[in-house]
Design an enzyme around this catalytic site. Structure first.
Site: not given
Ligand code: ADP
Length: 548
Positions: A187, A331, A443, A448
């Protein structure tokens, strides 16, 4: 009583063998810039993957679960590595070429990579890191690039084409435990050190089947998939594995990821499907608006990794390109939800379903946890942190060679569910709507405010190209939203007008008082809004903020 069924392990080598024989004629097309694109069949790529595995074993001495890294663009050779390395029992480690140097060094050392396969054009990135990468014994270079940059390297340097040509296209693929490691991806480490997610053969196999299902990407051998999402970003969302199951052609952009070459690629090659984060689709839209190209072949597009702004979906609808919104994480392999609406809805209702993050597939169980960990109902109203579990969801992070698995309490519940850090609601029919990331929510005075909701409303304004909203400290309310806006060419900043536009869509107490025009929204290594950077720019007084 046990079943009477055969116990055949679900392995990557089975996907490889299937793709290179049953779908042997399907094509991997790699963009080359000015020249004609390069085409290779699945049969040829599979044969070359087999030679690569033999070379890694017989010449470079890779054995057991040793790690082989890739520092590559999306191209046919990278697909070969995707299959060769796990099929022989080693572990594919895709390196994110946009990470800061110190993070790349940390990751390679943590994974103890022995070999790195690198595109020649990325040698300027790799060469300066090598003195800090003691575990790398071999560098395999593919494609054009300045080899002289490796002159001082202690590692042995090999030419990809020469290496594979010197070995036979035969490998007696081992019968691996399907739960053993096949690939790993870190990550991006927005907080603390990066965390290694290790995919198993079984998780990749099952995830690939889900990708191919109609309720997910739903592709078959009549499709060609343009894979813009990088192969270092969560296995390119599972597409290279999935296409070898069903024979979908691949169109790989290599390093030509800017909007203009992408538009040309789409017009010339006519892919029916594509996958990328919203930033890419924003850029392409601006490009085809300024310099019209026919992108209408792309009937079906997966957009995910960050929330899809409604205005973006509407704009593509007008071009005959249907965006399908998806949610996932490193993940989660990454397929979590996809927003195909139920059949038979009127247009407006269908649109509201398409703007959710989507519906849960069989392999992903979800629950919402409230502030004290209580489990909330799926009623479309109760908002909590999304937790998931399933056969392609991580249950821990990689702790390093010989280390324990890591299960930090903020990422895994006591009963083993993954805590996503995303906040949202689930409707009774299993459609997920995310309001924000827990760490991005504003917040304000005990209430929120969703930064995503404000951004989506702002991006619907005709003069706004992009907008990112972050929480900033406020004496009275604790936190308040700061709106940073990128204007379209020729537009001028009129904050009162933008605020009035928002007031028609958003509750008054949520409207930002603080505004700044910025030349571009900072992006993370995978092209998402980097709110951490915006918060820091604000704290360091680097933004020209107007308070209304
Ligand atoms: P990073 O945390 O570095 O961005 P990831 O690619 O694993 O790495 O990102 C996952 C995160 O991206 C999710 O936990 C979420 O917050 C965000 N995410 C992924 N797809 C969406 C979506 N369609 N809408 C909103 N947030 C999203």
């Amino acid at each position: 009583m046990l079943s009477t069924m055969q116990d055949v392990p679900l392995t990557v080598s089975r996907i490889l063998r299937h793709g290179m024989t049953i779908h042997g004629k399907s094509l991997i097309t790699t963009w080359t810039g000015q020249e004609a694109p390069h085409r290779r069949t699945f049969a040829e790529a599979g044969e070359r993957a087999t030679r690569l595995a033999r070379a890694l074993r017989d010449e470079l001495g890779i054995d057991g679960d040793q790690r082989v890294a890739t520092l590559m663009w999306n191209n046919a050779e990278h697909v070969e590595a995707y299959f060769a390395i796990p099929s022989m029992g080693a572990v594919l480690h895709t390196l994110n070429l946009r990470l800061p140097a110190e993070q790349l060094v940390w990751i390679v050392n943590h994974a103890a990579d022995r070999v790195v396969i690198v595109n020649g054009t990325l040698l300027p990135l790799l060469a300066p890191l090598l003195p800090h990468l003691p575990t790398i014994e071999h560098i395999v270079v593919s494609g054009p690039g300045d080899r002289a940059l490796l002159a001082d390297s202690d590692a042995q340097v090999h030419e990809y084409e020469e290496l594979i040509a010197a070995h036979p296209a035969e490998f007696d693929w081992p019968e691996l435990d399907e739960r053993s490691a096949a690939a790993m991806c870190y990550t991006s480490g927005t907080t603390g050190d990066p965390k290694g997610v290790v995919y198993s053969h079984r998780s990749i196999y099952l995830h690939s089947m889900q990708v191919n299902m109609r309720e997910s990407m739903g592709l078959d051998d009549r499709d060609t998939a343009l894979v813009v999402v990088p192969q270092f970003h969560v296995n390119a969302w599972g597409l290279p594995h999935a296409v070898f199951m069903t024979g979908i052609g691949l169109l790989m952009p290599d390093r030509f990821l800017q909007p203009a070459p992408l538009a040309e690629m789409i017009e010339r090659e006519r892919p029916s499907y594509a996958a990328a984060v919203p930033t890419i689709w924003q850029g392409l839209l601006a490009e085809v608006t300024a310099n019209p190209r026919d992108i209408s072949s792309m009937k079906n597009v997966t957009i995910g990794g960050a929330a899809c702004p409604p205005a973006l979906m509407d704009a593509y609808d007008k071009l005959g390109v249907r965006l399908c919104h998806a949610w996932g994480m490193t993940e989660t392999s990454p397929l979590g939800t996809m927003a195909h609406p139920p059949a038979g809805l009127a247009q407006e209702e269908e649109r509201s379903y398409r703007l959710t993050q989507g519906r849960l597939p069989t392999g992903v169980e979800a629950r919402l946890a409230g502030p004290t960990g209580e489990i909330l109902p799926w009623d479309g109203r109760s908002a909590g942190e999304l937790e998931v579990r399933g056969p392609w969801i991580a249950g821990a992070y990689y702790g390093g060679a010989g280390g324990e698995e890591l299960r930090p309490a903020d990422k895994f519940s006591a009963d083993g569910w993954l805590k996503t850090g995303d906040v949202g609601v689930i409707a009774p029919d299993g459609y997920l709507t995310l309001t924000d990331r827990a760490k991005d929510v504003i917040k304000s005075g005990g209430e929120w405010i969703s930064s995503v909701e404000l951004e989506n409303a702002l991006m619907a304004h005709p003069e706004v190209a992009e907008a990112a909203v972050v929480a900033v400290p406020d004496e009275k309310w604790g936190e308040r939203p700061l709106a940073t806006v990128v204007l379209k060419d020729g537009a001028s900043a009129d904050y009162e007008k933008l605020r009035a536009f928002l007031a028609e869509r958003i509750a008054k107490w949520q409207l930002p008082e603080r505004w700044a025009v910025v030349p571009a929204v900072p992006k993370t290594s995978v092209g998402k809004f980097d709110k951490k950077v915006i918060r820091k720019q604000y704290a360091d007084g680097e933004l020209d903020v107007t308070s209304l």
